[in-house]
Enzyme design. Structure first.
Site, PDB file in Angstrom:
ATOM      1  N   GLU A 125       0.687  -0.707  -0.205  1.00  8.13           N
ATOM      2  CA  GLU A 125       0.498   0.157  -0.020  1.00  8.13           C
ATOM      3  C   GLU A 125       0.432   1.332   0.021  1.00  8.13           C
ATOM      4  OE1 GLU A 125      -2.980  -0.134  -0.148  1.00  8.13           O
ATOM      5  OE2 GLU A 125      -3.718  -1.747   0.564  1.00  8.13           O
ATOM      6  N   CYS A 145      -1.927   9.017   2.387  1.00 12.12           N
ATOM      7  CA  CYS A 145      -2.120   8.362   0.725  1.00 12.12           C
ATOM      8  C   CYS A 145      -2.738   9.013  -0.263  1.00 12.12           C
ATOM      9  CB  CYS A 145      -1.579   6.919   0.785  1.00 12.12           C
ATOM     10  SG  CYS A 145      -3.338   6.115   2.281  1.00 12.12           S
TER      11      CYS A 145
END
Ligand code: NAD
Length: 458
Positions: A230, A264
């Site tokens: 990720e 993110c």
């Protein structure tokens, strides 16, 4: 044996130093994890679920304490930290509730045999490598589905999260996880590489930067270990002509400033119709100017410090490089003098493909606003980055918004919201944002053996 140090980014003062893991500790961790695995996997799923349920209760009960801990450790405003603790709790609870059902064996069409059965079983000890920006949530995303599946976990958190990572391990132990089922280690990068290479470890999941992802994936690849990554993102937020410009600008600004822009999936690039760009930009500027920057434990504060002075300096440098390369800086972008890792939120426009700010991730309170003419240009801008985590489209005509959303190269596309993460929804990206999925039933599919058992008459 490098240690971990926690530093309060509000004051710049060292809070505590922690000894790193020694070589004997590496072996001890591996053998305890492998020993614990055989017993943990043999337990009834309901027994593991009961432990996760108690952990979820602890996140709820201790939310204020947990929020304060990360306010001090990485600068998250208290209300957001409390919200994160609740979210982490909800993830443990979701897997406690739904995990046993997801693990149930599935009868297929026997296709010529008496029975064709698909079983789901754990694969063994796993390593999780986590970043500091959502200390509880990131760990929950990885730990909860894998613990319910019967895997054991060795968790290496960011060096600045030594205190919160210790508390997370305590919560699981106090909830009843036997020794070795979840180990928090203050390991260095080489020690992590050694552990990934060890035959007892069956997989690794990393949330973090592209650099870290490439390094972990290389080690995992060499050793033929499953890996989930990720990584970063530079999410687009596309405003359509029929959107409520003022409202969307305010919402986008708030989202971009959340966690001081260190998410993110923050809407890092706002893509607005040309004739509405001025109105949108002035609203974002107003929100950024009005945002109160300061001590994250003060309830009136919207934006805390960045996670460290180094992280702040990187973002300030990215903004000034954008300006040197010809971008227009409307507001902010400078470090705030004095103690701590504070900066003024910045709004940039006029960013073109030749500039670094066009395609790199800016991990701080900085909005980049782009203008578009035809909708194809908006989609082209949105997709013209190496990342593909999430993106959003805002407008009144939902069918039109869905059409545009379907053209985004992302793992998660939202309409009239941005970045929603819930325990039951899949989370993950495409392109350089990584591969694999977390959360929901998909998060339980990464580190399990989908095992066929077929029975034919003798
Ligand atoms: P980072 O990559 O510097 O660190 C993340 C973790 O990886 C830390 O624990 C670090 O010690 C470890 N690490 C780094 N290199 C390693 C190596 N070679 N071997 C072993 N461990 C290693 O990232 P960061 O600065 O802490 O986090 C910010 C980045 O994370 C941003 O790019 C952000 O977008 C990304 N992120 C992605 C997601 C997502 O779900 N896609 C979520 C949060 C953050």
């Amino acid at each position: 044996m490098a240690g971990y140090t926690t530093t309060d980014p509000t004051t710049g003062r060292t809070i505590r130093e922690y000894d790193g893991l020694d070589e004997a500790g590496v072996e001890r961790t591996l053998s305890q994890s492998a020993d614990a695995y055989s017993e943990w996997r043999a337990k009834e799923a309901a027994e593991r679920a009961a432990i996760l349920e108690r952990a979820a209760d602890a996140y709820d009960e201790r939310q204020e304490e947990l929020g304060r801990l990360i306010a001090q450790e990485m600068g998250k405003p208290l209300a957001q930290g409390i919200g994160e603790a609740q979210l982490a709790g909800s993830i443990y609870r979701w897997y406690a509730t739904h995990g046993p059902e997801i693990l149930r064996s599935e009868q297929l069409d026997p296709q010529g045999a008496q029975e064709s059965l698909v079983q789901t079983e754990p694969i063994g000890p796993l390593i999780g490598v986590m970043p500091w920006n959502f200390p509880y949530y990131q760990v929950a995303r990885f730990a909860a589905p894998n613990l319910i599946a019967g895997n054991t976990i060795i968790l290496k958190h960011a060096e600045i999260c030594a205190a919160s990572s210790t508390v997370m391990a305590d919560i699981l132990h106090e909830a009843g996880a036997p020794d070795g089922v979840y180990a928090n280690v203050f390991a260095g990068h080489e020690q992590i590489a050694d552990m990934i290479a060890d035959p007892r470890v069956r997989g690794v999941s990393l949330t973090g930067s592209e650099r870290a992802g490439a390094s972990i994936a290389e080690t995992a690849g060499k050793n033929l270990k499953k890996v989930v990554l990720e990584l970063g993102g530079s999410d687009p937020l596309i405003v359509l002509e029929d959107a409520n410009i003022d409202e969307v600008a305010r919402t986008a600004a708030t989202a971009r400033l959340s966690n001081a822009g260190q998410a993110c999936n923050s809407p890092k690039r706002m893509i607005v119709p040309r004739h509405q760009a001025q109105q949108f930009t002035s609203r974002v500027i107003a929100s950024f100017e009005q945002a109160v920057v300061g001590d994250p434990t003060d309830e009136s504060v919207d934006v805390g410090p960045l996670s460290s002075v180094g992280a702040r300096d990187t973002v300030v440098e990215q903004v000034s490089r954008a300006v040197e390369q010809g971008a227009h800086l409307h507001v902010g972008g400078e470090a705030i003098e004095g103690d701590g890792a504070f900066m003024r939120p910045a709004v940039l426009s006029g960013v073109t493909p030749e500039m670094d700010a066009y395609s790199e991730e800016i991990f701080g309170p900085v909005a980049v606003i782009h203008e578009y003419g035809p909708i194809d240009q908006a989609v082209q801008l949105a997709n013209d980055v190496p990342f593909g985590l999430s993106g959003s489209v805002w407008g009144a005509d939902l069918e039109r918004a869905k059409e545009v959303a379907d053209r985004l190269q992302v793992g998660m596309a939202y309409i009239n919201e941005h970045g929603t993460t819930l325990a039951g929804l899949p989370f993950g990206g495409v392109k350089r944002s990584g591969f694999g999925r977390e959360l929901g039933r998909w998060g339980m599919g990464e580190f399990v053996n989908t095992r066929l058992r077929r029975t034919s008459a003798a």
